[in-house]
Write a protein that holds these residues in place. Structure first.
Motif, PDB file in Angstrom:
ATOM      1  N   HIS A   1       0.801  -1.215   0.000  1.00  0.00           N
ATOM      2  CA  HIS A   1       0.000   0.000   0.000  1.00  0.00           C
ATOM      3  C   HIS A   1       0.841   1.276   0.000  1.00  0.00           C
ATOM      4  O   HIS A   1       0.298   2.372   0.063  1.00  0.00           O
ATOM      5  CB  HIS A   1      -0.926   0.017   1.217  1.00  0.00           C
ATOM      6  CG  HIS A   1      -2.337  -0.342   0.884  1.00  0.00           C
ATOM      7  ND1 HIS A   1      -3.348  -0.339   1.807  1.00  0.00           N
ATOM      8  CD2 HIS A   1      -2.921  -0.731  -0.288  1.00  0.00           C
ATOM      9  CE1 HIS A   1      -4.487  -0.705   1.240  1.00  0.00           C
ATOM     10  NE2 HIS A   1      -4.242  -0.947  -0.028  1.00  0.00           N
ATOM     11  N   ARG A   2       2.157   1.139  -0.054  1.00  0.00           N
ATOM     12  CA  ARG A   2       2.998   2.337   0.017  1.00  0.00           C
ATOM     13  C   ARG A   2       2.748   3.263  -1.170  1.00  0.00           C
ATOM     14  O   ARG A   2       2.747   4.482  -1.039  1.00  0.00           O
ATOM     15  CB  ARG A   2       4.471   1.966   0.082  1.00  0.00           C
ATOM     16  CG  ARG A   2       5.357   3.165   0.378  1.00  0.00           C
ATOM     17  CD  ARG A   2       6.781   2.777   0.684  1.00  0.00           C
ATOM     18  NE  ARG A   2       6.852   1.867   1.815  1.00  0.00           N
ATOM     19  CZ  ARG A   2       7.996   1.417   2.326  1.00  0.00           C
ATOM     20  NH1 ARG A   2       9.152   1.800   1.811  1.00  0.00           N
ATOM     21  NH2 ARG A   2       7.982   0.583   3.351  1.00  0.00           N
ATOM     22  N   GLY A   3       2.539   2.669  -2.343  1.00  0.00           N
ATOM     23  CA  GLY A   3       2.257   3.492  -3.512  1.00  0.00           C
ATOM     24  C   GLY A   3       0.963   4.270  -3.386  1.00  0.00           C
ATOM     25  O   GLY A   3       0.841   5.381  -3.889  1.00  0.00           O
TER      26      GLY A   3
ATOM     27  N   VAL B   1       4.601   6.504  -4.435  1.00  0.00           N
ATOM     28  CA  VAL B   1       5.745   5.744  -4.939  1.00  0.00           C
ATOM     29  C   VAL B   1       5.769   4.396  -4.234  1.00  0.00           C
ATOM     30  O   VAL B   1       5.676   4.330  -3.008  1.00  0.00           O
ATOM     31  CB  VAL B   1       7.078   6.482  -4.680  1.00  0.00           C
ATOM     32  CG1 VAL B   1       8.262   5.634  -5.130  1.00  0.00           C
ATOM     33  CG2 VAL B   1       7.084   7.828  -5.387  1.00  0.00           C
ATOM     34  N   ALA B   2       5.895   3.339  -5.007  1.00  0.00           N
ATOM     35  CA  ALA B   2       5.924   1.994  -4.436  1.00  0.00           C
ATOM     36  C   ALA B   2       7.207   1.771  -3.638  1.00  0.00           C
ATOM     37  O   ALA B   2       8.177   2.529  -3.750  1.00  0.00           O
ATOM     38  CB  ALA B   2       5.817   0.954  -5.540  1.00  0.00           C
ATOM     39  N   GLU B   3       7.208   0.717  -2.847  1.00  0.00           N
ATOM     40  CA  GLU B   3       8.379   0.360  -2.055  1.00  0.00           C
ATOM     41  C   GLU B   3       9.587   0.148  -2.969  1.00  0.00           C
ATOM     42  O   GLU B   3       9.469  -0.386  -4.069  1.00  0.00           O
ATOM     43  CB  GLU B   3       8.095  -0.916  -1.263  1.00  0.00           C
ATOM     44  CG  GLU B   3       9.164  -1.265  -0.262  1.00  0.00           C
ATOM     45  CD  GLU B   3       8.723  -2.352   0.700  1.00  0.00           C
ATOM     46  OE1 GLU B   3       9.418  -2.538   1.727  1.00  0.00           O
ATOM     47  OE2 GLU B   3       7.709  -3.024   0.444  1.00  0.00           O
ATOM     48  N   VAL B   4      10.745   0.590  -2.503  1.00  0.00           N
ATOM     49  CA  VAL B   4      12.005   0.434  -3.233  1.00  0.00           C
ATOM     50  C   VAL B   4      12.822  -0.656  -2.547  1.00  0.00           C
ATOM     51  O   VAL B   4      12.863  -0.735  -1.317  1.00  0.00           O
ATOM     52  CB  VAL B   4      12.787   1.762  -3.263  1.00  0.00           C
ATOM     53  CG1 VAL B   4      14.166   1.573  -3.884  1.00  0.00           C
ATOM     54  CG2 VAL B   4      11.998   2.824  -4.019  1.00  0.00           C
ATOM     55  N   ILE B   5      13.465  -1.499  -3.336  1.00  0.00           N
ATOM     56  CA  ILE B   5      14.263  -2.598  -2.780  1.00  0.00           C
ATOM     57  C   ILE B   5      15.693  -2.111  -2.537  1.00  0.00           C
ATOM     58  O   ILE B   5      16.400  -1.731  -3.481  1.00  0.00           O
ATOM     59  CB  ILE B   5      14.283  -3.804  -3.730  1.00  0.00           C
ATOM     60  CG1 ILE B   5      12.856  -4.272  -4.032  1.00  0.00           C
ATOM     61  CG2 ILE B   5      15.099  -4.944  -3.128  1.00  0.00           C
ATOM     62  CD1 ILE B   5      12.791  -5.345  -5.115  1.00  0.00           C
TER      63      ILE B   5
END
Length: 252
Positions: free
Chosen positions: A43-45, A50-54
């Motif tokens: 749900h970060r996006g 912005v979606a989760e970054v690895i």
């Protein structure tokens, strides 16, 4: 799921192509995914745009590949993976489309979005040795939908090199100033630009630079107004912050 996907889902409901119950089920399933060794924040996006970054450092090749694959399966079409080597990028590429910057040690899985920020992010470095941090910042900003201009190796030991790019700096919406050694570049850029300047100290330098601490302290004590500072070698953090600033006026 990001904000664009939520909009598409709501549009489907509005047009009768999806039922309210189906849409609710998709939203309820989205909050997080437990992979056993990692918990994806799906749900970060939605929350942040912005979606989760690895973050790749400290993770195995298998872990990174499985996380990226799980994000892809859940509909994420631009996945940023930082601090990885070429062997990890190659492993990801065996399963998913990937573009890798060896200099920046950063990969973009899928396709980067079109540039939809309100202006240009200009990335400036003092020396060639700062370019690995600069590429991490530049690729991050590009993957988040920004037009990026690179101005490299224009440090204060040859100030005329920087002044030759005054127009690019003055037209920028955000400038990222990256320097090691004594870190004076950020103050000089801050004295030229009428936009926010994000200073990034690097660990480049001789013994008394203390692995970037000298540049960090110089930047924190900058006499130029409008200069903010991220951590040593944190190109990703600078690129992310620059994107947030660049998207404020565009509303995207």
């Amino acid at each position: 799921m990001d904000q664009a996907e939520v909009r598409r889902l709501l549009q489907e409901v509005a047009e009768g192509r999806s039922s309210v119950d189906d849409a609710l089920l998709r939203l309820r399933m989205a909050p997080f995914t437990d992979l056993g060794f990692a918990t994806l924040d799906d749900h970060r996006g939605v929350r942040q745009g912005v979606a989760e970054v690895i973050y790749g450092a400290g993770k195995t090749v298998d872990q990174i590949t499985r996380i990226a694959s799980a994000m892809w399966e859940r509909g994420q079409r631009t996945i940023l993976v930082t601090r990885i080597g070429p062997e990890t990028a190659e492993a990801i590429g065996a399963a998913l489309p990937v573009e890798y910057s060896e200099l920046g040690r950063i990969a973009v899985v899928g396709e980067g979005p079109k540039a939809d920020g309100s202006g240009t992010v200009v990335v400036v470095t003092a020396g060639t040795s700062d370019q690995s941090v600069a590429e991490e910042a530049a690729v991050t900003a590009e993957a988040l939908g920004n037009q990026v201009t690179r101005v490299y190796d224009v440090g204060v030991s040859g100030l005329h090199r920087l002044l030759a790019h005054t127009e690019e700096i003055m037209r920028a919406e955000v400038v990222i100033a990256i320097a090691g050694m004594e870190g004076a570049l950020a103050s000089v850029v801050g004295g030229l630009a009428d936009c926010p300047v994000i200073a990034v100290p690097t660990s480049v330098g001789y013994g008394a630079s203390f692995g970037g601490v000298a540049a960090l302290l110089t930047m924190l004590n900058s006499c130029a107004s409008g200069v903010s500072v991220v951590n040593i070698d944190n190109g990703f953090g600078a690129g992310y912050l620059a994107s947030m600033i660049n998207h404020r006026r565009s509303g995207s």
